[in-house]
Motif scaffolding. Sequence first.
Motif, PDB file in Angstrom:
ATOM      1  N   ASP A  21      -5.053  32.487  11.727  1.00 45.09           N
ATOM      2  CA  ASP A  21      -5.534  31.584  11.100  1.00 45.09           C
ATOM      3  C   ASP A  21      -6.235  30.857  11.586  1.00 45.09           C
ATOM      4  O   ASP A  21      -6.704  29.734  11.143  1.00 45.09           O
ATOM      5  CB  ASP A  21      -3.862  30.831  10.613  1.00 45.09           C
ATOM      6  N   GLY A  22      -6.878  31.190  12.938  1.00 50.01           N
ATOM      7  CA  GLY A  22      -7.938  30.591  13.540  1.00 50.01           C
ATOM      8  C   GLY A  22      -7.478  29.755  14.700  1.00 50.01           C
ATOM      9  O   GLY A  22      -6.221  30.240  15.150  1.00 50.01           O
ATOM     10  N   SER A  23      -8.406  29.152  15.436  1.00 48.98           N
ATOM     11  CA  SER A  23      -7.928  28.579  16.854  1.00 48.98           C
ATOM     12  C   SER A  23      -6.945  27.420  16.706  1.00 48.98           C
ATOM     13  O   SER A  23      -6.517  26.852  15.753  1.00 48.98           O
ATOM     14  CB  SER A  23      -9.114  28.291  17.548  1.00 48.98           C
ATOM     15  N   TRP A  24      -6.327  27.216  17.850  1.00 51.64           N
ATOM     16  CA  TRP A  24      -5.445  26.091  18.012  1.00 51.64           C
ATOM     17  C   TRP A  24      -6.251  24.702  17.556  1.00 51.64           C
ATOM     18  O   TRP A  24      -7.300  24.692  18.157  1.00 51.64           O
ATOM     19  CB  TRP A  24      -4.645  26.137  19.356  1.00 51.64           C
ATOM     20  N   PRO A  25      -5.572  23.672  17.252  1.00 48.55           N
ATOM     21  CA  PRO A  25      -4.159  23.723  16.420  1.00 48.55           C
ATOM     22  C   PRO A  25      -4.138  24.669  15.036  1.00 48.55           C
ATOM     23  O   PRO A  25      -5.333  24.692  14.351  1.00 48.55           O
ATOM     24  CB  PRO A  25      -3.905  22.406  15.982  1.00 48.55           C
ATOM     25  N   GLY A  26      -3.213  25.261  14.750  1.00 49.87           N
ATOM     26  CA  GLY A  26      -2.850  26.018  13.771  1.00 49.87           C
ATOM     27  C   GLY A  26      -2.817  25.418  12.267  1.00 49.87           C
ATOM     28  O   GLY A  26      -2.878  24.006  12.091  1.00 49.87           O
ATOM     29  N   VAL A  27      -3.226  26.010  11.089  1.00 47.19           N
ATOM     30  CA  VAL A  27      -3.005  25.433  10.095  1.00 47.19           C
ATOM     31  C   VAL A  27      -1.412  24.767   9.676  1.00 47.19           C
ATOM     32  O   VAL A  27      -0.493  25.616   9.990  1.00 47.19           O
ATOM     33  CB  VAL A  27      -3.257  26.581   8.793  1.00 47.19           C
ATOM     34  N   THR A  28      -1.440  23.565   9.265  1.00 47.26           N
ATOM     35  CA  THR A  28      -0.057  22.977   8.803  1.00 47.26           C
ATOM     36  C   THR A  28       0.535  23.935   7.755  1.00 47.26           C
ATOM     37  O   THR A  28      -0.030  23.760   6.812  1.00 47.26           O
ATOM     38  CB  THR A  28      -0.340  21.544   8.302  1.00 47.26           C
ATOM     39  N   PRO A  29       1.775  24.117   8.162  1.00 50.08           N
ATOM     40  CA  PRO A  29       2.496  25.039   6.888  1.00 50.08           C
ATOM     41  C   PRO A  29       2.948  24.436   5.684  1.00 50.08           C
ATOM     42  O   PRO A  29       3.131  23.170   5.886  1.00 50.08           O
ATOM     43  CB  PRO A  29       3.664  25.602   7.946  1.00 50.08           C
ATOM     44  N   LYS A  30       2.977  25.128   4.683  1.00 51.72           N
ATOM     45  CA  LYS A  30       3.215  24.714   3.328  1.00 51.72           C
ATOM     46  C   LYS A  30       4.884  24.240   3.543  1.00 51.72           C
ATOM     47  O   LYS A  30       5.490  25.060   4.201  1.00 51.72           O
ATOM     48  CB  LYS A  30       2.985  25.423   2.289  1.00 51.72           C
ATOM     49  N   PRO A  31       5.433  23.336   3.026  1.00 51.99           N
ATOM     50  CA  PRO A  31       6.709  23.216   2.850  1.00 51.99           C
ATOM     51  C   PRO A  31       7.718  24.521   2.548  1.00 51.99           C
ATOM     52  O   PRO A  31       7.204  25.404   1.594  1.00 51.99           O
ATOM     53  CB  PRO A  31       7.354  22.210   1.832  1.00 51.99           C
ATOM     54  N   LEU A  32       8.803  24.591   3.187  1.00 53.39           N
ATOM     55  CA  LEU A  32       9.617  25.848   2.664  1.00 53.39           C
ATOM     56  C   LEU A  32      10.106  25.717   1.421  1.00 53.39           C
ATOM     57  O   LEU A  32      10.360  24.710   0.544  1.00 53.39           O
ATOM     58  CB  LEU A  32      10.934  25.738   3.813  1.00 53.39           C
ATOM     59  N   PRO A  33      10.312  26.880   0.729  1.00 57.80           N
ATOM     60  CA  PRO A  33      10.667  27.153  -0.318  1.00 57.80           C
ATOM     61  C   PRO A  33      12.084  26.781  -0.468  1.00 57.80           C
ATOM     62  O   PRO A  33      13.021  26.527   0.269  1.00 57.80           O
ATOM     63  CB  PRO A  33      10.549  28.602  -0.594  1.00 57.80           C
ATOM     64  N   ASP A  34      12.720  26.509  -1.875  1.00 55.01           N
ATOM     65  CA  ASP A  34      14.196  25.962  -1.960  1.00 55.01           C
ATOM     66  C   ASP A  34      14.779  27.126  -1.580  1.00 55.01           C
ATOM     67  O   ASP A  34      14.728  28.423  -1.584  1.00 55.01           O
ATOM     68  CB  ASP A  34      14.340  25.764  -3.375  1.00 55.01           C
ATOM     69  N   ARG A  35      15.965  26.875  -1.294  1.00 58.64           N
ATOM     70  CA  ARG A  35      17.352  27.752  -1.040  1.00 58.64           C
ATOM     71  C   ARG A  35      17.213  28.415   0.431  1.00 58.64           C
ATOM     72  O   ARG A  35      17.763  29.428   0.602  1.00 58.64           O
ATOM     73  CB  ARG A  35      17.346  28.953  -1.983  1.00 58.64           C
ATOM     74  N   VAL A  36      16.239  27.866   1.253  1.00 55.41           N
ATOM     75  CA  VAL A  36      16.371  28.335   2.654  1.00 55.41           C
ATOM     76  C   VAL A  36      17.661  27.845   3.312  1.00 55.41           C
ATOM     77  O   VAL A  36      18.296  28.285   3.950  1.00 55.41           O
ATOM     78  CB  VAL A  36      14.892  27.747   3.344  1.00 55.41           C
ATOM     79  N   THR A  37      18.032  26.615   2.702  1.00 56.27           N
ATOM     80  CA  THR A  37      19.058  25.946   3.199  1.00 56.27           C
ATOM     81  C   THR A  37      20.003  25.607   1.877  1.00 56.27           C
ATOM     82  O   THR A  37      19.293  25.443   0.782  1.00 56.27           O
ATOM     83  CB  THR A  37      19.211  24.893   3.946  1.00 56.27           C
ATOM     84  N   VAL A  38      21.138  25.811   1.778  1.00 56.51           N
ATOM     85  CA  VAL A  38      21.951  25.453   0.662  1.00 56.51           C
ATOM     86  C   VAL A  38      23.003  24.563   0.841  1.00 56.51           C
ATOM     87  O   VAL A  38      23.700  24.588   2.012  1.00 56.51           O
ATOM     88  CB  VAL A  38      22.459  26.533  -0.154  1.00 56.51           C
ATOM     89  N   LYS A  39      23.560  23.403   0.163  1.00 58.66           N
ATOM     90  CA  LYS A  39      24.687  22.610   0.364  1.00 58.66           C
ATOM     91  C   LYS A  39      25.898  23.251  -0.277  1.00 58.66           C
ATOM     92  O   LYS A  39      25.848  23.743  -1.456  1.00 58.66           O
ATOM     93  CB  LYS A  39      24.307  21.374  -0.422  1.00 58.66           C
ATOM     94  N   ASP A  40      26.803  23.654   0.415  1.00 58.80           N
ATOM     95  CA  ASP A  40      28.109  24.108   0.065  1.00 58.80           C
ATOM     96  C   ASP A  40      28.728  23.216  -0.963  1.00 58.80           C
ATOM     97  O   ASP A  40      28.699  21.917  -1.130  1.00 58.80           O
ATOM     98  CB  ASP A  40      29.056  24.363   1.148  1.00 58.80           C
ATOM     99  N   HIS A  41      29.177  24.196  -1.974  1.00 60.47           N
ATOM    100  CA  HIS A  41      29.849  23.053  -3.260  1.00 60.47           C
ATOM    101  C   HIS A  41      31.169  23.136  -2.960  1.00 60.47           C
ATOM    102  O   HIS A  41      31.929  23.936  -2.429  1.00 60.47           O
ATOM    103  CB  HIS A  41      29.768  23.626  -4.620  1.00 60.47           C
TER     104      HIS A  41
END
Length: 199
Positions: free
Chosen positions: A179-199
């Motif tokens: 993606d190019g030299s350091w520093p790299g591209v700032t990543p986009k926020p993670l999609p939903d459901r990478v983590t979940v709250k237990d019910h």
Amino acid sequence: MTRTVRPTSFAAWLTALAAGILLALTACAVPAPTPRETIPHDADTGQTMAEAREAIDAVPGISVTGFAGGGPPNVKGNTGYSVQIAIDPGYTVLYGDLLVDYIVRNVWSVGEGYMPNTQIQISARTADGEPFFDLSTAGVGSAWMGGQPSAPSQHNTIIIPLSADDPEGARNLSLLSQDGSWPGVTPKPLPDRVTVKDH
């Protein structure tokens, strides 16, 4: 027959000898570049450390308990990062590989301080009584580290190599540089459901 040295020839020889000695001493006095001079640092682009920490901390159910790095290299010329996270009570990490990848890319996008040239250490702690977060399997699944996953436990630590002298580290640096030299591209926020709250 006795050979005599003419004064002019002897003086020229002494001058040449003195110049040679002076040149040798001057060449030895030029210091080699220090790691601080050869490792990239304080880029005009990239995130700050605070921004990278906040981005990881914004993942639901993830609390950043430690974020350190960017400091000057040690006497061996090594510098790296350490990120500690805690899985909040009531949360489960469904896609640990995406979480590890997100942490690595956020760290690599920090332009403040020195570029990590040795490793990124990631540690995770699962809350008491909660299912363990398998950080080791997540690290292998993210493809940033090789080897066999270790048994999950309440406290886990993995090392993402970034040394150009290590085959795995060289591979990681090659992937990050796509993606190019350091520093790299700032990543986009993670999609939903990478983590979940237990019910």
